[in-house]
Design a protein around this motif. Structure first.
Motif, PDB file in Angstrom:
ATOM      1  N   ARG A 140      32.725  29.599  31.756  1.00  0.00           N
ATOM      2  CA  ARG A 140      34.086  30.138  31.080  1.00  0.00           C
ATOM      3  C   ARG A 140      34.151  31.419  31.425  1.00  0.00           C
ATOM      4  NH1 ARG A 140      35.638  26.341  27.050  1.00  0.00           N
ATOM      5  NH2 ARG A 140      35.149  24.281  27.401  1.00  0.00           N
ATOM      6  N   ALA A 141      33.158  32.320  31.297  1.00  0.00           N
ATOM      7  CA  ALA A 141      33.486  33.713  31.448  1.00  0.00           C
ATOM      8  C   ALA A 141      32.050  34.439  31.678  1.00  0.00           C
ATOM      9  CB  ALA A 141      33.715  34.212  30.102  1.00  0.00           C
ATOM     10  N   VAL A 142      31.966  35.543  32.082  1.00  0.00           N
ATOM     11  CA  VAL A 142      30.839  36.422  32.270  1.00  0.00           C
ATOM     12  C   VAL A 142      30.868  37.536  31.211  1.00  0.00           C
ATOM     13  CG1 VAL A 142      29.800  38.007  33.801  1.00  0.00           C
ATOM     14  CG2 VAL A 142      30.564  35.877  34.848  1.00  0.00           C
ATOM     15  N   PHE A 143      29.909  37.714  30.411  1.00  0.00           N
ATOM     16  CA  PHE A 143      29.984  38.553  29.327  1.00  0.00           C
ATOM     17  C   PHE A 143      29.132  39.844  29.881  1.00  0.00           C
ATOM     18  CE2 PHE A 143      27.818  41.049  26.028  1.00  0.00           C
ATOM     19  CZ  PHE A 143      28.925  41.184  25.052  1.00  0.00           C
ATOM     20  N   TRP A 144      29.802  41.079  29.823  1.00  0.00           N
ATOM     21  CA  TRP A 144      29.208  42.267  30.404  1.00  0.00           C
ATOM     22  C   TRP A 144      28.763  43.167  29.363  1.00  0.00           C
ATOM     23  CZ3 TRP A 144      26.605  43.844  34.286  1.00  0.00           C
ATOM     24  CH2 TRP A 144      26.411  45.232  34.642  1.00  0.00           C
ATOM     25  N   GLN A 145      27.582  43.319  28.913  1.00  0.00           N
ATOM     26  CA  GLN A 145      27.124  43.914  27.707  1.00  0.00           C
ATOM     27  C   GLN A 145      27.493  45.426  27.788  1.00  0.00           C
ATOM     28  OE1 GLN A 145      25.567  42.488  25.046  1.00  0.00           O
ATOM     29  NE2 GLN A 145      25.985  44.507  24.195  1.00  0.00           N
ATOM     30  N   PRO A 146      27.364  46.175  28.558  1.00  0.00           N
ATOM     31  CA  PRO A 146      27.730  47.759  28.443  1.00  0.00           C
ATOM     32  C   PRO A 146      28.929  47.895  27.807  1.00  0.00           C
ATOM     33  CG  PRO A 146      26.441  47.559  30.396  1.00  0.00           C
ATOM     34  CD  PRO A 146      26.969  45.982  29.969  1.00  0.00           C
ATOM     35  N   SER A 147      30.083  47.134  28.032  1.00  0.00           N
ATOM     36  CA  SER A 147      31.470  47.179  27.673  1.00  0.00           C
ATOM     37  C   SER A 147      31.959  46.216  26.622  1.00  0.00           C
ATOM     38  CB  SER A 147      32.423  47.134  28.802  1.00  0.00           C
ATOM     39  OG  SER A 147      32.513  45.738  29.543  1.00  0.00           O
ATOM     40  N   ALA A 148      30.894  45.313  26.379  1.00  0.00           N
ATOM     41  CA  ALA A 148      31.078  44.472  25.480  1.00  0.00           C
ATOM     42  C   ALA A 148      32.212  43.414  25.841  1.00  0.00           C
ATOM     43  CB  ALA A 148      31.361  44.832  23.893  1.00  0.00           C
ATOM     44  N   SER A 149      32.303  43.201  26.989  1.00  0.00           N
ATOM     45  CA  SER A 149      33.627  42.301  27.560  1.00  0.00           C
ATOM     46  C   SER A 149      33.027  41.175  27.940  1.00  0.00           C
ATOM     47  CB  SER A 149      34.191  43.216  28.767  1.00  0.00           C
ATOM     48  OG  SER A 149      34.691  44.664  28.465  1.00  0.00           O
ATOM     49  N   ALA A 150      34.002  40.081  27.517  1.00  0.00           N
ATOM     50  CA  ALA A 150      34.063  38.824  28.251  1.00  0.00           C
ATOM     51  C   ALA A 150      35.157  38.698  29.618  1.00  0.00           C
ATOM     52  CB  ALA A 150      34.467  37.667  27.159  1.00  0.00           C
ATOM     53  N   ILE A 151      34.782  38.275  30.481  1.00  0.00           N
ATOM     54  CA  ILE A 151      35.696  38.648  31.654  1.00  0.00           C
ATOM     55  C   ILE A 151      35.875  37.017  32.249  1.00  0.00           C
ATOM     56  CG2 ILE A 151      36.149  39.239  33.880  1.00  0.00           C
ATOM     57  CD1 ILE A 151      33.806  41.385  33.185  1.00  0.00           C
ATOM     58  N   GLY A 152      37.174  36.368  32.147  1.00  0.00           N
ATOM     59  CA  GLY A 152      37.286  35.185  32.389  1.00  0.00           C
ATOM     60  C   GLY A 152      36.862  34.698  33.888  1.00  0.00           C
ATOM     61  N   ARG A 153      36.528  33.734  34.134  1.00  0.00           N
ATOM     62  CA  ARG A 153      35.772  33.307  35.420  1.00  0.00           C
ATOM     63  C   ARG A 153      36.754  33.747  36.583  1.00  0.00           C
ATOM     64  NH1 ARG A 153      33.699  28.250  36.614  1.00  0.00           N
ATOM     65  NH2 ARG A 153      34.179  28.392  38.774  1.00  0.00           N
ATOM     66  N   ARG A 154      37.798  33.405  36.739  1.00  0.00           N
ATOM     67  CA  ARG A 154      38.574  33.395  37.928  1.00  0.00           C
ATOM     68  C   ARG A 154      38.938  35.190  38.096  1.00  0.00           C
ATOM     69  NH1 ARG A 154      37.428  29.283  40.607  1.00  0.00           N
ATOM     70  NH2 ARG A 154      38.120  27.447  39.700  1.00  0.00           N
ATOM     71  N   PHE A 155      38.938  35.835  36.957  1.00  0.00           N
ATOM     72  CA  PHE A 155      39.438  37.328  37.040  1.00  0.00           C
ATOM     73  C   PHE A 155      38.052  38.067  37.575  1.00  0.00           C
ATOM     74  CE2 PHE A 155      39.852  41.622  35.019  1.00  0.00           C
ATOM     75  CZ  PHE A 155      40.871  42.113  35.902  1.00  0.00           C
ATOM     76  N   PHE A 156      36.909  37.337  37.059  1.00  0.00           N
ATOM     77  CA  PHE A 156      35.554  37.931  37.498  1.00  0.00           C
ATOM     78  C   PHE A 156      35.180  37.775  38.937  1.00  0.00           C
ATOM     79  CE2 PHE A 156      31.048  37.413  38.197  1.00  0.00           C
ATOM     80  CZ  PHE A 156      30.463  38.813  37.671  1.00  0.00           C
ATOM     81  N   GLU A 157      35.529  36.498  39.483  1.00  0.00           N
ATOM     82  CA  GLU A 157      35.188  36.356  40.670  1.00  0.00           C
ATOM     83  C   GLU A 157      36.129  37.252  41.782  1.00  0.00           C
ATOM     84  OE1 GLU A 157      36.052  32.449  41.952  1.00  0.00           O
ATOM     85  OE2 GLU A 157      35.003  31.490  40.355  1.00  0.00           O
ATOM     86  N   SER A 158      37.381  37.602  41.194  1.00  0.00           N
ATOM     87  CA  SER A 158      38.193  38.241  42.077  1.00  0.00           C
ATOM     88  C   SER A 158      37.963  39.626  42.174  1.00  0.00           C
ATOM     89  CB  SER A 158      39.725  37.995  41.565  1.00  0.00           C
ATOM     90  OG  SER A 158      40.505  38.856  42.091  1.00  0.00           O
ATOM     91  N   ILE A 159      37.723  40.223  40.951  1.00  0.00           N
ATOM     92  CA  ILE A 159      37.484  41.681  40.968  1.00  0.00           C
ATOM     93  C   ILE A 159      36.181  41.964  41.633  1.00  0.00           C
ATOM     94  CG2 ILE A 159      39.046  42.254  39.035  1.00  0.00           C
ATOM     95  CD1 ILE A 159      36.519  42.351  37.168  1.00  0.00           C
ATOM     96  N   VAL A 160      34.887  41.204  41.251  1.00  0.00           N
ATOM     97  CA  VAL A 160      33.658  41.599  42.022  1.00  0.00           C
ATOM     98  C   VAL A 160      33.834  41.178  43.433  1.00  0.00           C
ATOM     99  CG1 VAL A 160      31.151  40.871  41.886  1.00  0.00           C
ATOM    100  CG2 VAL A 160      32.397  40.961  39.751  1.00  0.00           C
ATOM    101  N   THR A 161      34.372  40.219  43.758  1.00  0.00           N
ATOM    102  CA  THR A 161      34.338  39.955  45.386  1.00  0.00           C
ATOM    103  C   THR A 161      35.303  41.059  45.947  1.00  0.00           C
ATOM    104  OG1 THR A 161      34.415  37.540  45.064  1.00  0.00           O
ATOM    105  CG2 THR A 161      35.214  38.431  47.096  1.00  0.00           C
ATOM    106  N   ALA A 162      36.233  41.651  45.324  1.00  0.00           N
ATOM    107  CA  ALA A 162      37.201  42.820  46.078  1.00  0.00           C
ATOM    108  C   ALA A 162      36.052  44.117  46.254  1.00  0.00           C
ATOM    109  CB  ALA A 162      38.315  43.005  45.353  1.00  0.00           C
ATOM    110  N   TRP A 163      35.365  44.295  45.104  1.00  0.00           N
ATOM    111  CA  TRP A 163      34.444  45.470  45.117  1.00  0.00           C
ATOM    112  C   TRP A 163      33.219  45.198  46.060  1.00  0.00           C
ATOM    113  CZ3 TRP A 163      29.648  46.286  41.645  1.00  0.00           C
ATOM    114  CH2 TRP A 163      29.225  47.672  41.785  1.00  0.00           C
ATOM    115  N   LEU A 164      32.903  44.214  46.216  1.00  0.00           N
ATOM    116  CA  LEU A 164      31.679  43.817  47.097  1.00  0.00           C
ATOM    117  C   LEU A 164      32.219  43.861  48.554  1.00  0.00           C
ATOM    118  CD1 LEU A 164      30.006  40.886  45.381  1.00  0.00           C
ATOM    119  CD2 LEU A 164      29.087  43.126  45.490  1.00  0.00           C
ATOM    120  N   GLU A 165      33.550  43.865  48.705  1.00  0.00           N
ATOM    121  CA  GLU A 165      33.904  43.574  50.077  1.00  0.00           C
ATOM    122  C   GLU A 165      34.722  45.155  50.598  1.00  0.00           C
ATOM    123  OE1 GLU A 165      36.935  40.670  50.393  1.00  0.00           O
ATOM    124  OE2 GLU A 165      35.097  39.031  50.500  1.00  0.00           O
ATOM    125  N   GLY A 166      34.596  46.097  49.350  1.00  0.00           N
ATOM    126  CA  GLY A 166      34.666  47.345  49.781  1.00  0.00           C
ATOM    127  C   GLY A 166      36.259  47.903  49.167  1.00  0.00           C
TER     128      GLY A 166
END
Length: 258
Positions: A140-166
């Motif tokens: 459903r989501a990825v939780f990132w502890q340092p910001s106490a954030s739950a990131i919806g799966r589609r948004f997480f895929e999008s932002i992390v993929t974009a970062w990994l690709e530069g």
């Protein structure tokens, strides 16, 4: 990673995932089958049940991603990870009770002790989480502890993929922003990456939308350079001249109009 109830992946499901990946490999499986029993390095022997481990035993695997090892913990049928306390939400509106999710955790392996916060290690860990999110539709989501954030799966895929690709650092998710009592807009979780939090001071922070946009730009820049020690003059997207200065205790980077 937060999964729908009853949908947390098993050890076997993770092994199937690995078999379908080019960038991920199995580096250590703590379970060994001997005489109809599974021996678990973090618990002792457990009787085989339907081809899996006993539910009282921790179930985990060590995976290799980008040449670095990560532990994937809390797999079924063993106990799940502890439910996180969600404070910030990004593309994730669900608000179940405490038992509404089943959790698995991804952490740097013990071989990476001392380098857990280095950018290559964190990029690899987030890449692995992205791969798992793409593979398991019940995530459903990825939780990132340092910001106490739950990131919806589609948004997480999008932002992390974009970062990994530069692309830009995923500031909305891997960090968050909160309004202080003085009306400033302050980052949450940036300190995990650079040892400093960003603070956009009033009256520059009066327009929260514009201040957040500015904060996102500055977070991306600060993660690339690793923070600042003194002061820098910058120009905002609207042409406003700003001063970005480390606080006396160096815990904050304060941004104000020149």
């Amino acid at each position: 990673m937060l999964f729908a109830p009853g949908k947390r992946p098993t050890r076997a499901a993770i092994l199937r995932f690995v078999s379908q990946q080019h960038a991920v490999a199995l580096s250590h499986d703590p379970a060994e089958q001997k005489d109809g029993k599974f021996l678990v390095s973090q618990g002792g022997p457990a009787s085989a049940a339907a081809g899996g481990l006993g539910t009282s035993e921790a179930v985990w695997l060590e995976l290799l991603r980008d040449g670095l090892t990560y532990d994937v913990k809390g797999l079924a049928p063993g106990p799940a990870g502890k439910s996180p306390q969600i404070i910030h939400r990004f593309d994730f509106a669900e608000q179940p009770d405490e038992a509404g999710f089943e959790v698995i955790g991804i952490t740097p392996g013990p071989h990476l002790s001392g380098g857990e916060r280095s950018i290559p290690v964190l990029r690899g860990m987030l890449a692995l989480a992205r791969d798992l999110t793409q593979h398991f539709e019940d995530a459903r989501a990825v939780f990132w502890q340092p910001s106490a954030s739950a990131i919806g799966r589609r948004f997480f895929e999008s932002i992390v993929t974009a970062w990994l690709e530069g692309g830009a650092f995923p500031a909305l998710g891997l960090t968050a922003f909160e309004e202080t009592a003085e009306g400033a807009l302050q980052s949450v979780g940036l300190g995990f990456w650079i040892g400093q939090e960003l603070r956009i001071e009033a009256p520059l922070s009066a327009d929260k939308v514009a201040a957040t946009r500015l904060g996102v730009r500055l977070v991306n820049q600060l993660v690339m350079v690793g923070g600042i020690d003194e002061s820098e003059r910058i120009v905002a997207p609207d042409g406003t001249r700003l001063v970005m200065q480390a606080s006396r205790n160096s815990q904050f980077i304060r941004v104000r109009r020149e």
